[in-house]
Scaffold this motif. Structure first.
Motif, PDB file in Angstrom:
ATOM      1  N   PRO A 155    -113.355  -3.517  76.690  1.00  0.00           N
ATOM      2  CA  PRO A 155    -112.059  -3.010  77.298  1.00  0.00           C
ATOM      3  C   PRO A 155    -110.871  -3.167  76.709  1.00  0.00           C
ATOM      4  O   PRO A 155    -110.843  -4.013  75.759  1.00  0.00           O
ATOM      5  CB  PRO A 155    -111.909  -3.779  78.659  1.00  0.00           C
ATOM      6  N   THR A 156    -109.784  -2.417  76.501  1.00  0.00           N
ATOM      7  CA  THR A 156    -108.767  -2.151  75.626  1.00  0.00           C
ATOM      8  C   THR A 156    -107.369  -2.352  76.505  1.00  0.00           C
ATOM      9  O   THR A 156    -107.327  -1.985  77.376  1.00  0.00           O
ATOM     10  CB  THR A 156    -108.828  -1.131  74.563  1.00  0.00           C
ATOM     11  N   ALA A 157    -106.464  -2.883  75.837  1.00  0.00           N
ATOM     12  CA  ALA A 157    -104.949  -2.949  76.247  1.00  0.00           C
ATOM     13  C   ALA A 157    -104.443  -1.795  75.483  1.00  0.00           C
ATOM     14  O   ALA A 157    -104.501  -1.720  74.313  1.00  0.00           O
ATOM     15  CB  ALA A 157    -104.315  -4.247  75.996  1.00  0.00           C
ATOM     16  N   ASN A 158    -103.845  -0.990  76.190  1.00  0.00           N
ATOM     17  CA  ASN A 158    -103.057   0.253  75.603  1.00  0.00           C
ATOM     18  C   ASN A 158    -101.588   0.047  75.375  1.00  0.00           C
ATOM     19  O   ASN A 158    -101.071  -0.370  76.410  1.00  0.00           O
ATOM     20  CB  ASN A 158    -103.233   1.548  76.681  1.00  0.00           C
ATOM     21  N   LEU A 159    -101.181   0.150  74.167  1.00  0.00           N
ATOM     22  CA  LEU A 159     -99.785  -0.344  73.759  1.00  0.00           C
ATOM     23  C   LEU A 159     -99.107   0.700  73.790  1.00  0.00           C
ATOM     24  O   LEU A 159     -99.177   1.785  73.029  1.00  0.00           O
ATOM     25  CB  LEU A 159    -100.022  -1.103  72.428  1.00  0.00           C
ATOM     26  N   LYS A 160     -98.061   0.854  74.412  1.00  0.00           N
ATOM     27  CA  LYS A 160     -96.999   1.937  74.399  1.00  0.00           C
ATOM     28  C   LYS A 160     -95.651   1.447  73.675  1.00  0.00           C
ATOM     29  O   LYS A 160     -95.034   0.495  74.092  1.00  0.00           O
ATOM     30  CB  LYS A 160     -96.437   2.259  75.922  1.00  0.00           C
ATOM     31  N   ILE A 161     -95.390   2.115  72.509  1.00  0.00           N
ATOM     32  CA  ILE A 161     -94.232   1.854  71.874  1.00  0.00           C
ATOM     33  C   ILE A 161     -93.071   2.606  72.041  1.00  0.00           C
ATOM     34  O   ILE A 161     -93.383   3.854  72.034  1.00  0.00           O
ATOM     35  CB  ILE A 161     -94.558   1.747  70.177  1.00  0.00           C
ATOM     36  N   GLU A 162     -91.773   2.100  72.655  1.00  0.00           N
ATOM     37  CA  GLU A 162     -90.776   3.357  73.036  1.00  0.00           C
ATOM     38  C   GLU A 162     -90.090   3.969  71.934  1.00  0.00           C
ATOM     39  O   GLU A 162     -89.898   5.044  72.089  1.00  0.00           O
ATOM     40  CB  GLU A 162     -89.812   2.501  73.871  1.00  0.00           C
ATOM     41  N   HIS A 173    -103.191   6.979  70.407  1.00  0.00           N
ATOM     42  CA  HIS A 173    -103.135   6.038  71.267  1.00  0.00           C
ATOM     43  C   HIS A 173    -103.354   4.612  70.163  1.00  0.00           C
ATOM     44  O   HIS A 173    -103.998   4.889  69.177  1.00  0.00           O
ATOM     45  CB  HIS A 173    -104.533   5.984  72.174  1.00  0.00           C
ATOM     46  N   ILE A 174    -102.790   3.480  70.987  1.00  0.00           N
ATOM     47  CA  ILE A 174    -102.930   2.391  70.116  1.00  0.00           C
ATOM     48  C   ILE A 174    -103.514   1.361  71.438  1.00  0.00           C
ATOM     49  O   ILE A 174    -102.915   1.013  72.129  1.00  0.00           O
ATOM     50  CB  ILE A 174    -101.673   1.547  69.714  1.00  0.00           C
ATOM     51  N   GLU A 175    -104.826   0.929  70.782  1.00  0.00           N
ATOM     52  CA  GLU A 175    -105.688   0.381  71.934  1.00  0.00           C
ATOM     53  C   GLU A 175    -106.191  -1.018  71.357  1.00  0.00           C
ATOM     54  O   GLU A 175    -106.799  -0.724  70.034  1.00  0.00           O
ATOM     55  CB  GLU A 175    -106.886   1.055  72.681  1.00  0.00           C
ATOM     56  N   ILE A 176    -106.171  -2.064  72.070  1.00  0.00           N
ATOM     57  CA  ILE A 176    -106.513  -3.283  71.505  1.00  0.00           C
ATOM     58  C   ILE A 176    -107.522  -3.940  72.390  1.00  0.00           C
ATOM     59  O   ILE A 176    -107.265  -4.156  73.617  1.00  0.00           O
ATOM     60  CB  ILE A 176    -105.273  -4.367  71.378  1.00  0.00           C
ATOM     61  N   HIS A 177    -108.860  -4.491  71.810  1.00  0.00           N
ATOM     62  CA  HIS A 177    -109.728  -5.210  72.448  1.00  0.00           C
ATOM     63  C   HIS A 177    -109.385  -6.517  71.851  1.00  0.00           C
ATOM     64  O   HIS A 177    -109.801  -6.883  70.762  1.00  0.00           O
ATOM     65  CB  HIS A 177    -110.956  -4.706  71.988  1.00  0.00           C
ATOM     66  N   PHE A 178    -109.241  -7.583  72.943  1.00  0.00           N
ATOM     67  CA  PHE A 178    -109.054  -9.003  72.412  1.00  0.00           C
ATOM     68  C   PHE A 178    -110.266  -9.505  72.730  1.00  0.00           C
ATOM     69  O   PHE A 178    -111.087  -9.483  73.542  1.00  0.00           O
ATOM     70  CB  PHE A 178    -107.859  -9.613  73.383  1.00  0.00           C
ATOM     71  N   GLN A 198     -96.817  -6.138  80.540  1.00  0.00           N
ATOM     72  CA  GLN A 198     -96.803  -7.047  79.891  1.00  0.00           C
ATOM     73  C   GLN A 198     -96.072  -6.595  78.448  1.00  0.00           C
ATOM     74  O   GLN A 198     -96.449  -5.756  77.921  1.00  0.00           O
ATOM     75  CB  GLN A 198     -97.615  -8.280  79.503  1.00  0.00           C
ATOM     76  N   SER A 199     -94.994  -7.160  77.620  1.00  0.00           N
ATOM     77  CA  SER A 199     -94.484  -6.779  76.447  1.00  0.00           C
ATOM     78  C   SER A 199     -95.391  -7.741  75.545  1.00  0.00           C
ATOM     79  O   SER A 199     -95.514  -8.946  75.770  1.00  0.00           O
ATOM     80  CB  SER A 199     -93.182  -7.015  76.360  1.00  0.00           C
ATOM     81  N   LEU A 200     -95.979  -7.273  74.499  1.00  0.00           N
ATOM     82  CA  LEU A 200     -96.660  -7.821  73.598  1.00  0.00           C
ATOM     83  C   LEU A 200     -96.327  -7.559  72.226  1.00  0.00           C
ATOM     84  O   LEU A 200     -95.754  -6.448  71.899  1.00  0.00           O
ATOM     85  CB  LEU A 200     -98.166  -7.536  73.731  1.00  0.00           C
ATOM     86  N   GLU A 201     -96.256  -8.606  71.206  1.00  0.00           N
ATOM     87  CA  GLU A 201     -96.010  -8.158  69.753  1.00  0.00           C
ATOM     88  C   GLU A 201     -97.496  -8.423  69.199  1.00  0.00           C
ATOM     89  O   GLU A 201     -98.162  -9.404  69.363  1.00  0.00           O
ATOM     90  CB  GLU A 201     -95.205  -9.359  69.028  1.00  0.00           C
ATOM     91  N   GLY A 224     -94.624  -3.472  71.803  1.00  0.00           N
ATOM     92  CA  GLY A 224     -94.740  -2.643  72.929  1.00  0.00           C
ATOM     93  C   GLY A 224     -95.121  -3.096  74.305  1.00  0.00           C
ATOM     94  O   GLY A 224     -95.189  -4.400  74.490  1.00  0.00           O
ATOM     95  N   THR A 225     -95.220  -2.340  75.191  1.00  0.00           N
ATOM     96  CA  THR A 225     -95.710  -2.711  76.531  1.00  0.00           C
ATOM     97  C   THR A 225     -97.068  -2.107  76.692  1.00  0.00           C
ATOM     98  O   THR A 225     -97.263  -1.027  76.456  1.00  0.00           O
ATOM     99  CB  THR A 225     -94.824  -1.918  77.660  1.00  0.00           C
TER     100      THR A 225
END
Length: 312
Positions: A206-213, A255-260, A270-273, A191-192
Motif C-alpha cells: 500500500p502506498t501514500a500518494n503525494l500531491k505537490i501543489e 505519480h509520486i507514491e510512497i510505501h512506508f 496530511q501534509s508530509l515532507e 505535499g499532501t
C-alpha cells in the motif's frame, strides 16, 4: 527568523547587513555566504537580512513556465530559518519591479526599506533595470549613500564548486547522492497525501500518494528511491516510486507514491515532507503483475539494506 513580505512592517529602528539572491536550494555555497552574513551581523550589532525574489525572475521576464526550482518558497524559508538569520525579506518580482533603475533599487529597497548599513554581495552580481549595474556601481552608491559593500570573491565561490544549476542537473539525472552532497542535506518533496487507485494495496505494498501543489517544484528523474519522513514525531522509512506505473496503466500522468515500512495509519489529507536518501533503480514496465511484485520485494530488501548501512 521573521519572514517579511510587506517591507513597511519591518522595524524602522533597526540597521541591517543584507545579502541578495534567489538562493534556490540553499546549498553549501549559499550556506557559506549565509554564515558570513550572520557572523558579520553579530560582530557589528546589525540585523542579518536575506533579500530574495519570488516568483523567480525568469518566470516573469521570460514567461518561462517550464523553469523548475529545487525549493518551493516555503521550503526555502524553512531551510533559511535554520541558519540563524534574523529576517527573510521576500520581494514580489514583477515586470514593474524589474524596470526599477539601479540607484532607485539602492535608495528605495536597500536604504529606505531595509535600512542597510552593509551589503555582502557576489563579485558577479548584477542588479537594476536590465541588470545593468554591478558590484562597482554598488560600491559607488555605497560611498554616495554611506553603506559598506563586502565582496564575495570568485575564490570564495569556486572553493565550494557547487551551484544550483549543477544540483538541478543531478536531480534530473536521478543522481540523488550528488544532489544531497551539494545541498548538504537530503532533497525534499513536500505535499499532501491524497487518495489513489489502491493499486499498491492490491500488490501488497500500500502506498501514500503525494500531491505537490507547486508546478515549479523540480521532481527528480522517474525511478524508485529510498526515503524517510517524520510522521507524528516518528521517523519512518520507505520506498518511493516517481513515474507513470507503466505495468499497470498506459497513462502518462506522473505519480509520486510512497510505501512506508512497518507503518500503518490513515495519512489522507496530511501534509508530509519526504526526504530522498538514495536511488534504487529506474522505473520499468514488467511483463506481468507477478514480476512487478517480485521486484517490489527486491526493492524492499535493497531499501532495508541501505537503511541498515546508514545506522552501522
Amino acid at each position: 527568523m521573521e519572514k517579511v513580505r510587506n517591507f513597511n512592517n519591518l522595524d524602522s529602528k533597526i540597521s541591517t547587513v543584507v545579502t541578495i539572491g534567489t538562493f534556490d536550494g540553499v546549498h553549501l555555497g549559499h550556506q557559506k555566504i549565509l554564515k558570513r552574513l550572520v557572523n558579520t551581523a553579530q560582530d557589528t550589532q546589525l540585523k542579518s537580512v536575506v533579500l530574495t525574489f519570488f516568483p523567480h525572475p525568469r518566470m516573469v521576464l521570460q514567461n518561462d513556465a517550464n523553469i523548475k526550482l529545487i525549493n518551493t518558497i516555503e521550503e526555502r524559508s524553512n531551510i533559511l530559518e535554520k541558519t540563524g538569520l534574523d529576517y527573510l525579506c521576500i520581494q514580489k518580482f514583477t515586470k514593474e519591479f524589474s524596470r526599477l533603475p539601479a540607484e532607485d533599487f539602492v535608495k528605495k529597497i536597500l536604504l529606505e526599506q531595509l535600512q542597510a548599513k552593509r551589503v555582502i554581495i557576489g563579485y558577479d552580481h548584477h542588479f537594476g533595470r536590465n541588470r545593468s549595474a554591478n558590484i562597482d556601481d554598488l560600491r559607488r552608491f555605497g560611498e554616495l549613500y554611506d553603506f559598506e559593500v563586502e565582496e564575495i570573491s570568485a575564490e570564495d565561490v569556486n572553493e565550494v564548486a557547487v551551484s544550483s544549476t549543477k544540483i538541478r542537473k543531478a536531480l534530473k539525472d536521478g543522481d540523488i547522492e550528488k544532489a544531497n552532497r551539494y545541498l548538504g542535506y537530503p532533497f525534499c518533496l513536500n505535499g499532501t497525501i491524497i487518495s489513489g487507485k489502491q493499486i499498491g494495496k492490491q500488490l501488497e505494498y500500500p502506498t501514500a500518494n503525494l500531491k505537490i501543489e507547486e508546478a515549479y517544484k523540480l521532481i527528480p528523474k522517474h525511478g524508485v528511491y529510498v526515503v524517510k519522513a517524520t510522521i507524528n514525531t516518528q521517523t519512518v522509512y520507505g520506498m518511493m516510486n516517481i513515474g507513470t506505473n507503466p505495468t499497470i496503466t498506459d497513462s502518462t500522468k506522473q505519480h509520486i507514491e510512497i510505501h512506508f515500512f512497518n507503518f500503518n495509519a490513515n495519512l489522507y489529507n496530511q501534509s508530509l515532507e519526504i526526504k530522498i536518501l538514495h536511488r534504487l533503480r529506474d522505473e520499468k514496465k514488467f511483463d506481468s503483475i507477478e514480476a512487478l511484485k517480485l521486484q517490489l520485494q527486491q526493492d524492499e530488501k535493497d531499501s532495508l539494506h541501505f537503511i541498515a548501512e546508514q545506522h552501522d
